[in-house]
Design a protein around this motif. Structure first.
Motif, PDB file in Angstrom:
ATOM      1  N   PRO A  72      42.716  39.556  31.328  1.00 49.78           N
ATOM      2  CA  PRO A  72      42.692  40.977  31.677  1.00 49.78           C
ATOM      3  C   PRO A  72      43.091  41.190  33.138  1.00 49.78           C
ATOM      4  CG  PRO A  72      40.662  40.278  30.591  1.00 49.78           C
ATOM      5  CD  PRO A  72      41.413  39.048  30.928  1.00 49.78           C
ATOM      6  N   ARG A  73      43.667  42.334  33.396  1.00 48.53           N
ATOM      7  CA  ARG A  73      44.068  42.682  34.759  1.00 48.53           C
ATOM      8  C   ARG A  73      43.009  43.586  35.389  1.00 48.53           C
ATOM      9  NH1 ARG A  73      49.134  41.296  36.072  1.00 48.53           N
ATOM     10  NH2 ARG A  73      50.522  40.649  34.393  1.00 48.53           N
ATOM     11  N   TYR A  74      42.698  43.306  36.658  1.00 44.32           N
ATOM     12  CA  TYR A  74      41.699  44.086  37.372  1.00 44.32           C
ATOM     13  C   TYR A  74      42.243  44.449  38.742  1.00 44.32           C
ATOM     14  CZ  TYR A  74      38.702  42.179  33.742  1.00 44.32           C
ATOM     15  OH  TYR A  74      38.173  41.843  32.539  1.00 44.32           O
ATOM     16  N   ASP A  75      41.525  45.355  39.393  1.00 44.23           N
ATOM     17  CA  ASP A  75      41.868  45.711  40.761  1.00 44.23           C
ATOM     18  C   ASP A  75      41.858  44.427  41.596  1.00 44.23           C
ATOM     19  OD1 ASP A  75      41.931  46.554  43.414  1.00 44.23           O
ATOM     20  OD2 ASP A  75      40.663  48.302  43.047  1.00 44.23           O
ATOM     21  N   PRO A  76      42.989  44.059  42.206  1.00 42.73           N
ATOM     22  CA  PRO A  76      43.028  42.801  42.967  1.00 42.73           C
ATOM     23  C   PRO A  76      42.009  42.771  44.108  1.00 42.73           C
ATOM     24  CG  PRO A  76      44.999  44.136  43.372  1.00 42.73           C
ATOM     25  CD  PRO A  76      44.296  44.754  42.216  1.00 42.73           C
ATOM     26  N   TYR A 103      32.111  47.745  35.207  1.00 40.59           N
ATOM     27  CA  TYR A 103      32.888  47.011  34.208  1.00 40.59           C
ATOM     28  C   TYR A 103      32.027  46.460  33.066  1.00 40.59           C
ATOM     29  CZ  TYR A 103      36.508  46.999  37.833  1.00 40.59           C
ATOM     30  OH  TYR A 103      37.430  47.377  38.778  1.00 40.59           O
ATOM     31  N   ARG A 104      30.874  47.018  32.837  1.00 40.86           N
ATOM     32  CA  ARG A 104      29.932  46.425  31.891  1.00 40.86           C
ATOM     33  C   ARG A 104      30.461  46.319  30.458  1.00 40.86           C
ATOM     34  NH1 ARG A 104      24.732  50.087  31.555  1.00 40.86           N
ATOM     35  NH2 ARG A 104      25.075  50.310  33.794  1.00 40.86           N
ATOM     36  N   ASP A 105      31.400  47.196  30.075  1.00 39.71           N
ATOM     37  CA  ASP A 105      31.860  47.214  28.686  1.00 39.71           C
ATOM     38  C   ASP A 105      33.059  46.306  28.429  1.00 39.71           C
ATOM     39  OD1 ASP A 105      29.902  49.058  27.945  1.00 39.71           O
ATOM     40  OD2 ASP A 105      31.148  50.750  28.613  1.00 39.71           O
ATOM     41  N   GLY A 106      33.538  45.618  29.468  1.00 36.20           N
ATOM     42  CA  GLY A 106      34.706  44.765  29.285  1.00 36.20           C
ATOM     43  C   GLY A 106      34.404  43.307  29.554  1.00 36.20           C
ATOM     44  N   PRO A 107      35.430  42.460  29.516  1.00 38.20           N
ATOM     45  CA  PRO A 107      35.245  41.027  29.771  1.00 38.20           C
ATOM     46  C   PRO A 107      34.653  40.740  31.152  1.00 38.20           C
ATOM     47  CG  PRO A 107      37.393  41.456  28.787  1.00 38.20           C
ATOM     48  CD  PRO A 107      36.814  42.795  29.125  1.00 38.20           C
ATOM     49  N   LEU A 108      35.030  41.540  32.163  1.00 33.01           N
ATOM     50  CA  LEU A 108      34.475  41.317  33.498  1.00 33.01           C
ATOM     51  C   LEU A 108      32.973  41.583  33.507  1.00 33.01           C
ATOM     52  CD1 LEU A 108      34.727  40.629  36.454  1.00 33.01           C
ATOM     53  CD2 LEU A 108      35.523  42.970  36.900  1.00 33.01           C
ATOM     54  N   VAL A 129      38.931  43.851  43.908  1.00 26.83           N
ATOM     55  CA  VAL A 129      37.678  43.389  43.320  1.00 26.83           C
ATOM     56  C   VAL A 129      37.710  41.875  43.152  1.00 26.83           C
ATOM     57  CG1 VAL A 129      36.200  43.473  41.275  1.00 26.83           C
ATOM     58  CG2 VAL A 129      37.259  45.572  42.134  1.00 26.83           C
ATOM     59  N   ALA A 130      38.816  41.362  42.610  1.00 24.24           N
ATOM     60  CA  ALA A 130      38.952  39.918  42.422  1.00 24.24           C
ATOM     61  C   ALA A 130      38.862  39.182  43.758  1.00 24.24           C
ATOM     62  CB  ALA A 130      40.286  39.616  41.736  1.00 24.24           C
ATOM     63  N   GLU A 131      39.579  39.687  44.744  1.00 24.90           N
ATOM     64  CA  GLU A 131      39.574  39.066  46.069  1.00 24.90           C
ATOM     65  C   GLU A 131      38.174  39.050  46.665  1.00 24.90           C
ATOM     66  OE1 GLU A 131      42.212  37.604  49.310  1.00 24.90           O
ATOM     67  OE2 GLU A 131      42.748  38.346  47.332  1.00 24.90           O
ATOM     68  N   ARG A 132      37.478  40.156  46.510  1.00 24.83           N
ATOM     69  CA  ARG A 132      36.133  40.252  47.076  1.00 24.83           C
ATOM     70  C   ARG A 132      35.174  39.268  46.415  1.00 24.83           C
ATOM     71  NH1 ARG A 132      31.905  45.184  46.055  1.00 24.83           N
ATOM     72  NH2 ARG A 132      30.251  44.483  47.442  1.00 24.83           N
ATOM     73  N   LEU A 133      35.196  39.190  45.091  1.00 26.03           N
ATOM     74  CA  LEU A 133      34.273  38.293  44.393  1.00 26.03           C
ATOM     75  C   LEU A 133      34.541  36.830  44.751  1.00 26.03           C
ATOM     76  CD1 LEU A 133      34.137  39.966  40.859  1.00 26.03           C
ATOM     77  CD2 LEU A 133      32.386  40.022  42.641  1.00 26.03           C
ATOM     78  N   ILE A 134      35.822  36.468  44.804  1.00 23.78           N
ATOM     79  CA  ILE A 134      36.168  35.081  45.110  1.00 23.78           C
ATOM     80  C   ILE A 134      35.811  34.735  46.565  1.00 23.78           C
ATOM     81  CG2 ILE A 134      38.085  33.465  45.394  1.00 23.78           C
ATOM     82  CD1 ILE A 134      39.430  34.908  43.021  1.00 23.78           C
ATOM     83  N   LEU A 135      36.205  35.603  47.493  1.00 26.31           N
ATOM     84  CA  LEU A 135      35.948  35.314  48.908  1.00 26.31           C
ATOM     85  C   LEU A 135      34.469  35.372  49.249  1.00 26.31           C
ATOM     86  CD1 LEU A 135      38.929  37.046  50.754  1.00 26.31           C
ATOM     87  CD2 LEU A 135      38.575  34.612  50.277  1.00 26.31           C
TER      88      LEU A 135
END
Length: 329
Positions: A13-17, A119-124, A19-25
């Motif tokens: 799935p595609r997400y706001d980059p 994002y509770r209803d999706g894969p994230l 959000v992804a950057e924040r979680l990883i960092l």
């Protein structure tokens, strides 16, 4: 092999980059921080960090895999924060490390709950739920193992809230006194008197509030002991109430010194006390935001708005009273 990788990228799935950057960092930051803190920790605290590091390593790898994004270096803001927290750990030792660990865990849980709400209803959402379960077990099984050795978080709150109250209230008083009297010596005497009275008032309020809370807790303990027919353990409620009162009163006076000191050193208008007070208010806000897991920007802006309002309202009040009562400078 290539076709399988392409299929995985299409299925991901595609997400706001951002959000992804924040979680990883954020996970990379926690992992790097724990490794750095370990260098300055005592034996017991080092064991806690040894328990946390593999969990953070797992979270870091999990989010990189989930988003298909690899990161191996922190951004500038996180590097500065890392160096600052490492300095705190070096200066305060295990006590500082335990405070940092508690604050980091609170921040992490609030962050993941916020993402899960979106994002509770999706894969994230499902992925966040999995990590949150780990985070809650952090709090319950790892970090809280330090609860008998760390500084009482209520005491830390008392100190910084007392500091903030003394700073804001006395800065407001100094502003009003400058508008009403103009004479620096009059402003100084009035501000010192107000600061001492405020410190006693705050300390008394903290003592009464803590004593009342502990009386309720003692009653509940007696009720539970009666129902279970077990002897009740003796507490030290009076000492805690007194310690809370002293912490609030002394920290209030410390905060009050900030706007008063420029007057002692020769300030003749509210400008210098306001600038100094506002600067220290930012520092206090940063500490409070970190300890409570609040959004730093919101906490700082809120406190600065309160400081500005206190200065403006009391200055206008001082001008009004000076005009009404015909006070001569």
């Amino acid at each position: 092999m290539g076709d399988g990788a392409d299929a995985m990228s299409l299925e991901r799935p595609r997400y706001d980059p951002r959000v992804a950057e924040r979680l990883i960092l954020d996970e990379l930051f926690d992992l790097t921080l724990y490794r750095e803190l370990r260098k300055h920790a005592g034996v017991e605290t080092r064991q806690t960090l040894d328990d946390l590091i593999p969990i953070e390593s797992r979270h870091f790898a999990f989010w990189q895999e989930f988003f298909g994004m690899r990161r191996g270096r922190l951004d500038l803001g996180r590097r500065v924060k890392l160096r600052f927290l490492a300095l705190v750990a070096r200066l305060l030792g295990s006590v500082g490390i335990e405070m940092i660990l508690e604050a980091i865990e609170v921040y992490g849980i609030r962050k993941y709950l916020s993402v899960w709400d979106t994002y509770r209803d999706g894969p994230l959402g499902a992925a966040v739920r999995e990590v949150l379960d780990d985070e809650f077990r952090h709090e319950d099984e790892v970090v809280t193992q330090l609860k008998d050795r760390r500084i009482n978080p209520e005491r830390i709150r008392d100190i910084f809230l007392g500091l903030n109250d003394g700073l804001v209230e006395i800065l407001g008083a100094v502003s009003g006194f400058f508008a009403a009297f103009a004479s620096p010596i009059t402003v100084l005497l009035a501000a010192l008197t107000t600061a001492i009275a405020g410190a006693f008032s705050m300390a008394a309020g903290a003592y009464v509030a803590t004593s009342s809370q502990q009386e309720v807790e003692r009653t509940e303990e007696r009720r539970n002991a009666f129902l279970s027919s077990q002897p009740r353990a003796a507490g030290a409620a009076g000492e805690s109430a007194l310690a809370s009162a002293v912490a609030v009163g002394v920290s209030y006076l410390a905060g009050a010194v900030v706007p008063v000191l420029p007057v002692v050193l020769g300030a003749k208008t509210i400008l210098v006390p306001a600038v100094v007070g506002g600067s220290i208010a930012v520092v206090v806000s940063l500490v409070l935001a970190f300890l409570s897991g609040m959004d730093v920007r919101r906490r700082v802006l809120t406190n600065l708005a309160i400081v500005a309002a206190a200065v403006a309202v009391t200055y206008l009040s001082g001008l009004l009273l000076r005009s009404v009562f015909g006070i001569v400078a």
